[in-house]
Design an enzyme around this catalytic site. Structure first.
Site, PDB file in Angstrom:
ATOM      1  CG  ASP A 183      -1.127  24.841 -11.945  1.00 23.49           C
ATOM      2  OD1 ASP A 183      -0.539  25.844 -12.291  1.00 23.49           O
ATOM      3  OD2 ASP A 183      -1.793  24.322 -12.625  1.00 23.49           O
ATOM      4  CG  ASP A 215      -2.126  29.860 -14.220  1.00 20.89           C
ATOM      5  OD1 ASP A 215      -1.886  29.934 -15.177  1.00 20.89           O
ATOM      6  OD2 ASP A 215      -2.006  28.924 -13.529  1.00 20.89           O
TER       7      ASP A 215
END
Length: 198
Positions: free
Chosen positions: A156, A175
């Protein structure tokens, strides 16, 4: 004027073998029609592009930003960071210590991938909003699944916060694609509760 009738009849739409009418010659809509196979290919290309973009951005972050470091892009609001997430999307279940967590998360991700793929293939290809939603979810699911299988964690790197006092869990391109896909899917269900064409 008798000679005009045959000319008009010659330009009239003719029936196909299945009983449907052929379009009039020169119908401008003919150039706008896309075959179902090509439409399906477009949606899969969108999903594939999401996977490629997701993987490329993760590789760049891994190469350029040290783990747990960050680069300020918009002071007090948006940073680039580098976090290895062993949980689900947006860091969910990252603190779980069960030895079965990786197997469970990978299994759920794979099931979601299969269900979305089957749903996309069984849904009418001309329902554009639905197909775009499923393409986003599919591409995002595959992007994160590649990380989980290959590295046991998902990279991330997008961090949104307010002066470091309030922070949204770090996320990535996959995401984002899943989130946009879910929003489009909810919008499609709301706009077309009876499954009307979109």
């Amino acid at each position: 004027r008798g000679g005009e009738v045959p000319a008009l009849l010659a330009g009239a739409p003719r029936r196909r073998r299945d009983g449907s009418l052929r379009a009039l010659p020169g119908d401008p809509r003919d150039g706008l029609r896309v075959s179902p196979v090509r439409l399906r290919a477009v949606y899969f290309a969108i999903a594939a592009a999401i996977v490629l973009l997701d993987q490329a951005t993760k590789k760049m972050v891994q190469a350029w930003i040290p783990l747990h470091d960050r680069v300020v892009v918009v002071p007090g609001f948006f940073d680039l960071t580098h976090v290895e997430n062993t949980g689900a999307a947006f860091g969910l279940f990252a603190g779980a210590t069960s030895p079965y967590r990786p197997l469970l998360l990978n299994g759920v991700a794979f099931v979601v991938f299969v269900l979305v793929l089957v749903y996309a293939l069984k849904s009418p290809v001309h329902w554009k909003r639905l197909q775009l939603a499923l393409a986003g979810i599919l591409g995002g699911a595959v992007g994160n699944l590649i990380d989980r299988i290959g590295a046991g964690a998902v990279t991330d790197f997008l961090r949104v916060h307010v002066q470091d006092r309030w922070e949204w869990p770090s996320f990535n391109v996959a995401d984002s694609a899943i989130t946009v896909g879910v929003v489009l899917l909810a919008l499609d269900i709301w706009k077309n509760p009876d499954g009307a064409e979109t």
